[in-house]
Every structure is written in C-alpha cells, then in structure tokens.
Design a protein around this motif. Structure first.
Motif, PDB file in Angstrom:
ATOM      1  N   GLN A   1       0.918  -1.042  -0.188  1.00  0.00           N
ATOM      2  CA  GLN A   1       0.146   0.092  -0.386  1.00  0.00           C
ATOM      3  C   GLN A   1       0.536   0.859  -0.114  1.00  0.00           C
ATOM      4  OE1 GLN A   1      -2.338  -0.275   3.320  1.00  0.00           O
ATOM      5  NE2 GLN A   1      -4.344  -1.520   2.468  1.00  0.00           N
ATOM      6  N   LEU A   2       1.968   1.501   0.689  1.00  0.00           N
ATOM      7  CA  LEU A   2       2.727   2.532   1.386  1.00  0.00           C
ATOM      8  C   LEU A   2       3.608   2.980  -0.144  1.00  0.00           C
ATOM      9  CD1 LEU A   2       4.520   4.430   2.239  1.00  0.00           C
ATOM     10  CD2 LEU A   2       6.029   2.796   3.562  1.00  0.00           C
ATOM     11  N   SER A   3       4.156   1.428  -1.043  1.00  0.00           N
ATOM     12  CA  SER A   3       4.993   1.593  -2.646  1.00  0.00           C
ATOM     13  C   SER A   3       4.058   2.397  -2.826  1.00  0.00           C
ATOM     14  CB  SER A   3       5.266   0.127  -2.679  1.00  0.00           C
ATOM     15  OG  SER A   3       5.963   0.474  -3.634  1.00  0.00           O
ATOM     16  N   LEU A   4       2.182   1.805  -3.279  1.00  0.00           N
ATOM     17  CA  LEU A   4       1.532   2.386  -4.469  1.00  0.00           C
ATOM     18  C   LEU A   4       1.174   3.577  -4.028  1.00  0.00           C
ATOM     19  CD1 LEU A   4      -0.810   2.096  -6.566  1.00  0.00           C
ATOM     20  CD2 LEU A   4      -2.644   0.604  -4.815  1.00  0.00           C
ATOM     21  N   PHE A   5       0.786   4.137  -2.972  1.00  0.00           N
ATOM     22  CA  PHE A   5       0.999   5.865  -2.767  1.00  0.00           C
ATOM     23  C   PHE A   5       1.487   6.596  -3.042  1.00  0.00           C
ATOM     24  CE2 PHE A   5      -3.418   7.328  -1.599  1.00  0.00           C
ATOM     25  CZ  PHE A   5      -4.036   6.246  -2.464  1.00  0.00           C
ATOM     26  N   LEU A   6       3.226   5.841  -2.402  1.00  0.00           N
ATOM     27  CA  LEU A   6       3.719   7.030  -2.508  1.00  0.00           C
ATOM     28  C   LEU A   6       3.860   7.302  -4.402  1.00  0.00           C
ATOM     29  CD1 LEU A   6       7.016   5.367  -0.130  1.00  0.00           C
ATOM     30  CD2 LEU A   6       5.671   7.466  -0.418  1.00  0.00           C
ATOM     31  N   ASP A   7       4.341   5.979  -5.209  1.00  0.00           N
ATOM     32  CA  ASP A   7       4.114   6.750  -7.139  1.00  0.00           C
ATOM     33  C   ASP A   7       2.922   7.378  -6.701  1.00  0.00           C
ATOM     34  OD1 ASP A   7       6.177   4.631  -6.620  1.00  0.00           O
ATOM     35  OD2 ASP A   7       5.044   2.591  -7.417  1.00  0.00           O
ATOM     36  N   MET A   8       1.808   7.163  -6.851  1.00  0.00           N
ATOM     37  CA  MET A   8       0.711   8.111  -6.575  1.00  0.00           C
ATOM     38  C   MET A   8       1.207   9.612  -6.380  1.00  0.00           C
ATOM     39  SD  MET A   8      -2.517   5.767  -6.128  1.00  0.00           S
ATOM     40  CE  MET A   8      -3.469   6.790  -6.576  1.00  0.00           C
ATOM     41  N   GLY A   9       1.693   9.820  -5.325  1.00  0.00           N
ATOM     42  CA  GLY A   9       2.704  11.060  -4.580  1.00  0.00           C
ATOM     43  C   GLY A   9       1.590  11.692  -3.761  1.00  0.00           C
ATOM     44  N   TYR A  10       1.351  10.724  -2.642  1.00  0.00           N
ATOM     45  CA  TYR A  10       0.504  10.812  -1.334  1.00  0.00           C
ATOM     46  C   TYR A  10       1.996   9.935  -0.562  1.00  0.00           C
ATOM     47  CZ  TYR A  10      -3.601  10.855  -3.585  1.00  0.00           C
ATOM     48  OH  TYR A  10      -5.010  11.500  -4.039  1.00  0.00           O
ATOM     49  N   LYS A  11       2.015  10.608   0.534  1.00  0.00           N
ATOM     50  CA  LYS A  11       2.640  10.043   1.592  1.00  0.00           C
ATOM     51  C   LYS A  11       2.125   9.856   2.815  1.00  0.00           C
ATOM     52  CE  LYS A  11       5.038  14.858   1.035  1.00  0.00           C
ATOM     53  NZ  LYS A  11       5.619  16.045   0.160  1.00  0.00           N
ATOM     54  N   SER A  12       1.187   9.276   2.958  1.00  0.00           N
ATOM     55  CA  SER A  12       0.641   8.292   3.590  1.00  0.00           C
ATOM     56  C   SER A  12      -0.151   7.423   3.004  1.00  0.00           C
ATOM     57  CB  SER A  12      -0.442   8.989   4.307  1.00  0.00           C
ATOM     58  OG  SER A  12      -1.623   8.152   5.259  1.00  0.00           O
ATOM     59  N   VAL A  13      -0.177   6.185   3.805  1.00  0.00           N
ATOM     60  CA  VAL A  13      -1.081   4.741   3.216  1.00  0.00           C
ATOM     61  C   VAL A  13      -2.441   5.309   3.686  1.00  0.00           C
ATOM     62  CG1 VAL A  13       1.117   3.500   3.033  1.00  0.00           C
ATOM     63  CG2 VAL A  13      -0.729   3.751   4.570  1.00  0.00           C
ATOM     64  N   SER A  14      -3.327   5.681   4.073  1.00  0.00           N
ATOM     65  CA  SER A  14      -4.391   5.570   4.826  1.00  0.00           C
ATOM     66  C   SER A  14      -5.064   5.922   3.702  1.00  0.00           C
ATOM     67  CB  SER A  14      -4.455   7.300   5.898  1.00  0.00           C
ATOM     68  OG  SER A  14      -4.591   8.111   5.426  1.00  0.00           O
ATOM     69  N   VAL A  15      -5.244   6.830   3.272  1.00  0.00           N
ATOM     70  CA  VAL A  15      -6.480   6.448   1.666  1.00  0.00           C
ATOM     71  C   VAL A  15      -6.482   5.497   0.932  1.00  0.00           C
ATOM     72  CG1 VAL A  15      -6.782   7.688  -0.490  1.00  0.00           C
ATOM     73  CG2 VAL A  15      -5.717   9.033   0.945  1.00  0.00           C
ATOM     74  N   VAL A  16      -5.142   4.689   0.443  1.00  0.00           N
ATOM     75  CA  VAL A  16      -5.436   2.647   0.311  1.00  0.00           C
ATOM     76  C   VAL A  16      -5.721   2.373   1.129  1.00  0.00           C
ATOM     77  CG1 VAL A  16      -3.413   2.598   0.453  1.00  0.00           C
ATOM     78  CG2 VAL A  16      -4.074   1.746  -2.063  1.00  0.00           C
TER      79      VAL A  16
END
Length: 89
Positions: A29-44
């Motif tokens: 989840q962290l890797s996916l959201f970092l790739d999306m430009g977010y800094k937290s996994v909470s959204v995903v």
C-alpha cells in the motif's frame, strides 16, 4: 437508479479489486501511494476496505491502473452486476 447501499457496495467491490491486483503484483500500500504522490497509506488502506466511507475516485483508479499495469475494467470488475441489479429492482 442506484441507491446508497448499491453505491457503497460498488465502492467495496472496487476496493477489493484494487487490493487483489496490488497483492498479485507484490506492491505494498505504501509503495502504491508513494507512486501516486501521496505520503501516507491511509487513503489506500481505508479505500481498499471502504472504511469511514473512503473510496477511490476516478483519478485514483486511472493512476492505479497505470502504476499496476492492469486494465481499468479489471479494477471495475463486478460493478456492472451491481448496476444491472439496480435496474431489476
């Protein structure tokens, strides 16, 4: 017309599909959201399980489709059935 319950069910199905594809691709989840430009996994993490009404928007789905290299229709798999059921009711 879709009622609120059917819409929530569609969000749940989409979240489950994202989680399934992400895990198949061995992407955290962290890797996916970092790739999306977010800094937290909470959204995903929230959207994958529809926690607190969280869900993916179309921009998220387009990015996820691209990052995970999966056709968008795979992420939406099962949603048409919910729509079809709403037409029967």
């Amino acid at each position: 017309m879709l009622n609120e319950e059917q819409i929530l069910e569609a969000y749940k199905v989409i979240g489950q599909n994202v989680a399934k594809v992400r895990k198949e691709r061995n992407v955290s989840q962290l890797s996916l959201f970092l790739d999306m430009g977010y800094k937290s996994v909470s959204v995903v993490s929230f959207a994958e399980i529809s926690l607190k009404g969280a869900h993916f928007n179309i921009a998220h789905l387009l990015q996820i489709s691209t990052i995970l290299n999966v056709p968008l229709n795979h992420i939406l798999d099962g949603v048409q059935e919910i729509i079809d059921m709403s037409n029967i009711e």
